[in-house]
Design an enzyme around this catalytic site. Sequence first.
Site, PDB file in Angstrom:
ATOM      1  N   PHE A   4      30.983  44.578  29.448  1.00 34.03           N
ATOM      2  CA  PHE A   4      31.833  43.997  30.332  1.00 34.03           C
ATOM      3  C   PHE A   4      31.197  43.754  31.550  1.00 34.03           C
ATOM      4  CE2 PHE A   4      34.381  44.376  33.984  1.00 34.03           C
ATOM      5  CZ  PHE A   4      35.569  43.498  33.699  1.00 34.03           C
ATOM      6  N   THR A  62      40.960  42.824  44.946  1.00 36.08           N
ATOM      7  CA  THR A  62      41.026  43.376  43.475  1.00 36.08           C
ATOM      8  C   THR A  62      40.734  42.543  42.467  1.00 36.08           C
ATOM      9  OG1 THR A  62      42.688  44.500  41.985  1.00 36.08           O
ATOM     10  CG2 THR A  62      43.795  42.770  43.465  1.00 36.08           C
ATOM     11  N   GLY A  63      40.383  42.887  41.368  1.00 37.54           N
ATOM     12  CA  GLY A  63      40.316  42.523  40.024  1.00 37.54           C
ATOM     13  C   GLY A  63      41.412  42.163  39.196  1.00 37.54           C
ATOM     14  N   ASP A  64      42.780  42.723  39.335  1.00 35.61           N
ATOM     15  CA  ASP A  64      43.714  42.904  38.561  1.00 35.61           C
ATOM     16  C   ASP A  64      44.363  41.611  38.653  1.00 35.61           C
ATOM     17  OD1 ASP A  64      43.444  45.324  37.695  1.00 35.61           O
ATOM     18  OD2 ASP A  64      44.707  46.363  38.897  1.00 35.61           O
ATOM     19  N   LYS A 107      38.239  43.414  23.692  1.00 32.21           N
ATOM     20  CA  LYS A 107      39.267  43.481  24.873  1.00 32.21           C
ATOM     21  C   LYS A 107      39.070  43.014  26.234  1.00 32.21           C
ATOM     22  CE  LYS A 107      38.243  48.179  26.915  1.00 32.21           C
ATOM     23  NZ  LYS A 107      37.052  48.445  26.422  1.00 32.21           N
ATOM     24  N   ASP A 127      35.947  52.547  45.951  1.00 31.47           N
ATOM     25  CA  ASP A 127      35.621  53.636  45.005  1.00 31.47           C
ATOM     26  C   ASP A 127      34.720  53.479  43.950  1.00 31.47           C
ATOM     27  OD1 ASP A 127      37.495  52.419  43.439  1.00 31.47           O
ATOM     28  OD2 ASP A 127      37.797  54.334  42.460  1.00 31.47           O
ATOM     29  N   ASP A 140      39.908  47.928  48.263  1.00 35.74           N
ATOM     30  CA  ASP A 140      40.110  47.716  46.944  1.00 35.74           C
ATOM     31  C   ASP A 140      41.524  48.372  46.430  1.00 35.74           C
ATOM     32  OD1 ASP A 140      39.392  47.350  43.978  1.00 35.74           O
ATOM     33  OD2 ASP A 140      38.671  49.483  43.959  1.00 35.74           O
ATOM     34  N   LYS A 141      41.784  48.033  45.215  1.00 38.57           N
ATOM     35  CA  LYS A 141      43.049  48.697  44.780  1.00 38.57           C
ATOM     36  C   LYS A 141      42.931  49.642  43.769  1.00 38.57           C
ATOM     37  CE  LYS A 141      45.667  46.795  41.372  1.00 38.57           C
ATOM     38  NZ  LYS A 141      45.856  48.078  40.553  1.00 38.57           N
TER      39      LYS A 141
END
EC number: 7.6.2.1
Length: 778
Positions: free
Chosen positions: A176, A312-314, A200, A428, A57-58
Amino acid sequence: MIPISIKVVSLDLVKGLYAKFIEWDVEMVDQETGTASYAANTAISEDLGQVEYILTDKTGTLTDNKMIFRRCCIGGIFYGNENGDALKDTQLLDAITSGSTDVIRFLTVMAICNTVIPVRSKAGDIIYKAQSQDEDALVIAAAKLHMVFVGKNANLLELMFNGEMLRYEVLEILEFTSDRKRMSVVVKDSQNGKIILLSKGADESILPSARAGQHTRTIAEAVEHYAQLGLRTLCLAWRELEEDEYLEWSVKFKEANSVLVDREWRIAEVCQLLEHDLYILGVTAIEDRLQDGVPETIETLRKAGINFWMLTGDKQNTAIQIALSCNFISPEPKGQLLLIDGKTEEDVSRSLERVLLTMRTTTSEPKDMAFVIDGWALEIALKHHRKDFVELAILSRTAICCRVTPSQKAQLVEILKSCDYRTLAIGDGGNDVRMIQQADIGVGISGREGLQAARAADYSIGRFRFLKRLILVHGRYSYNRTAFLSQYSFYKSLLICFIQIFFSFISGVSGTSLFNSVSLMAYNVFYTSVPVLVSVIDKDLSETTVMQHPQILFYCQAGRLLNPSTFAGWFGRSLFHAIVVFVITIHAYAYEKSEMEELGMVALSGCIWLQAFVVAQETNSFTVLQHLSIWGNLVGFYVLNFLFSAIPSSGMYTIMFRLCSQPSYWITMFLIVGAGMGPIFALKYYRYTYRPSKINILQQAERMGGPILTLGNIETQPRTIEKDVSPVSIRSPVYEPLLSESPNATRRSFGPGAPFEFFQSQSRLSSSSGYTRNCKDN
């Protein structure tokens, strides 16, 4: 067949010690938080030494998860670009002072569109308790810009803005999810009674929901600009609701929450009915710095032949910038990023074919190739072009997967496992749990997002940089020690069995045992167990040398110490030693007037002497404890047998006293040790002197105290695929584990037909190696 002495007594005990070594390692304690490493699974420590792919993960794993609000764009105006800190931007402060409507709304969304709980300390200060570090950063930034979230009483929210108290009543919270990629709250302004929707989320989730006629081009450009800087972005939006619209929607929302089947899908569908025609206020940019030691850790592990995938989800650009900064990929011209994108099956297929063609045709170039794919394209690729994607996964050492969901992370792990690669997943947060549980080895970081990942993992560490020591030191030592322990345990059991078989031939297959029951019982329990168990502290190389030369992990990854050929070597050694012991003992004592017990004791003594020298020969680093265990155990053998010989009812009465008083007994022991160990010592000397491995070279350098100038070229060889090989059949014979407790574990070897060019090639696809990888089609 696995002897009970291996499974129950030896392996389980030493594997528990391996886990304790990890927990006791003071160099793997996070000094900032005092968090020590923890091993929840004691059965797979040796698997750490054979890891081939790390999927990470990031946020919070590679980065520190300390979110800092840096920049923002509100109403098309950029703040914080000049000094890198929007909180000190005079233009933004002036807009707040003048009461700009868009800015006030923007700060309001930052302050209350979350699940944060404000708590007052004894000193009167407000402390925010947040589940997400992003929300914490936004609320703190809003407070510094005079929009202070001061209290939450049930559903009533209190904000203090420039000395004025603002109150909002929370009507609904639209939580979310990884699929929706946004969060909303419906609040009622207590000042004027208006019902407002605050939202958001990710730009691809918020911007398509913008109201008709609003120009979002500037916002989209801001998102791309911030992503290029490696900042995390969130778009904020606002919509005023009519009371009738809200009441009608609220009924549907409550019904969706009460269903028992497909509840999450129904809720998302109902949320979509409200989250439209949004007025986009702007975008926030949050900085999340890399953890200390991340670039060095990744560089070292890549030298060890381990491939890295970032899941990652970014946003794509944010992930790429982080990947560049932490040595995931090399910048141009050394590295090349290949993008797989598209919104339709045709677009993704065309993009995937182009990337595959590039990979195949450029494998002869010494270039660091990596592919980038987002969650949408990944979904299409896995559904319609799985075979091509698997081939791409094998060809590429590095991958960056953006905007992926937790289920997609688990799917990617499963793909690599289906090709028999040893995988390690590290994360994490709660969204990493499925990936961690799917991998062969799961590592959780005890971070700021709770302990969900750490509790679901096999190993828990405080920082990403500890992964280097976990794999190179603990994983490698555990694999080496387990390889020796398991094969030596077979050796000592086979040795006594072969002698019994030989004796049965000369006794007319009468079923008579050469050894008495006491000796057979004590053989595994007392006589041979202590020296081999102490091998758990043996080190072939110092920790410093291992960390300086991570390439030696290739030996573990290739299964060079535990495979059918090494097992055959130990099998041959046991057969040879059995012949030596039996022949010398028979010739020395069979023609004298010796009792059966004396003959059996001489043979048993020869076995014990041989095993003491075998353990001494295989030991790399002698300590006082190891000397005591090897030679003290030999002395203990005689002490125990002297005690048995002093008991009239033991069946061994006076035997040991008589044997030890005979010079022929000691000559026989000398002959057995000389004949049994002489050829083995000679063979080891020849290999060590004239055909040393890279590990032998490092051992010599350590003993001489000199520097190691070079160990040869460690660059990967070109990756090519044979034309007649199926795209998903890229690797050859896989040696199944001789001893393993991990469900899908495998022990790999490059096979006798492919010389192990240790520092010449670590490529899994080299056509010169002559091996193929068989992947399972799912």
